[in-house]
Motif scaffolding. Sequence first.
Motif, short mmCIF file in Angstrom:
data_model
loop_
_atom_site.label_atom_id
_atom_site.label_comp_id
_atom_site.label_asym_id
_atom_site.label_seq_id
_atom_site.Cartn_x
_atom_site.Cartn_y
_atom_site.Cartn_z
N ALA A 174 0.97 -0.94 -0.19
CA ALA A 174 0.04 0.25 0.19
C ALA A 174 0.51 1.32 0.07
O ALA A 174 2.05 0.95 0.79
N LEU A 297 -6.43 -2.61 5.78
CA LEU A 297 -6.53 -3.29 4.31
C LEU A 297 -7.06 -4.25 4.23
O LEU A 297 -7.11 -5.44 3.66
N GLU A 299 -6.66 -6.72 6.25
CA GLU A 299 -5.99 -7.95 6.09
C GLU A 299 -6.31 -8.58 7.03
O GLU A 299 -6.11 -8.13 8.24
#
Length: 346
Positions: A174, A297, A299
């Motif tokens: 990112a 993100l 995740e």
Amino acid sequence: MAQRSVDDIQLSVETPLLYSAPLSKVANRPVYLKLENTQPSGSFKLRGIGHSCKLAVKDGATHLVCSSGGNAGMATAYSANRLGVKATVFTMDGLPQPVLKKFNDLGSDIYIGGPIWDICDGTAKKYIEKMREEGKICHYIHPFDSPAVWEGHSGLISEAYRQLEKEGYTEPGAVVTCVGGGGLLSGIVHGMKHQWDHVPIIAMETYGADSFNKAVNAGKLVKLEKITSHAKTLGALQVCQESLDLSKKRKIISKLTDDKTAVECCRLFLRDHQFLVEPACGATLSAIYSGKISEYLEESSPGTSPIIVVICGGATVDIATLDKLSETLEVDSTLDRHYPLERMVL
């Protein structure tokens, strides 16, 4: 000395991509810092503003006028000084005296245009109109809403691409940045069209200067009633249309933090890397220091690909200003002077 052409005069420079051990430890993955604070004017603004100023001077401009929260004005003043033309900057209330002195040292005319950028911009445009009525032509340099500015900012990504490859990575997980008027974000997106087009961008703002976040959520431009954040350089009442349009075409994750956290992150960054940055940059850094990067993100566990954090700059802050903000927001002002004991073990 032989006279140089405009194209021969270098304004912005290639900035380092620095591996950060402290932030990598917090994020539990590699973190690299794109140090735009090392630009000659003190911020990323020199990339886009410098490019815009060069184009204007090549077109015959001899007097550049800019409205600014500080960084764009400093970039305009520096560019005009290097290009041998006049600069007039309209900036906001509250800039520290050492910062105002920098403008004077660069030979620019500096005026306080109002409490927020939008009012400064209106004052600058009235000045240009007044000059025009007197037969004097000025060239307006927009601080963020200009294709020339976006093109200049995009070079940040082409540099980072080459630099990250030398570190052994083909792409980041990112890119983290902040959003004020949307010029930097737009430039980053344009740069990433050529590489990393699928890589997410995390766009940070502070509450009270969150015009991009509100626009993304509404699906249209939203004009804030006022700026209540202390991160004044993020304080455009409305972002540029380009940044909103780009958010509809690729993955940009809009997140918010509060002023206190942003200032805390400025102090932590000063402790960890000896760089003094402004609260706008503290907002960017909060994505890492908060430990929320994997959450942002989406995740399930920290990834292994590196995160690039754009250190936008610190031209409009000094230690006295940071101390005053820390006192106002009740931030621990010793964060930048004392390490936890475990970090002092040799």
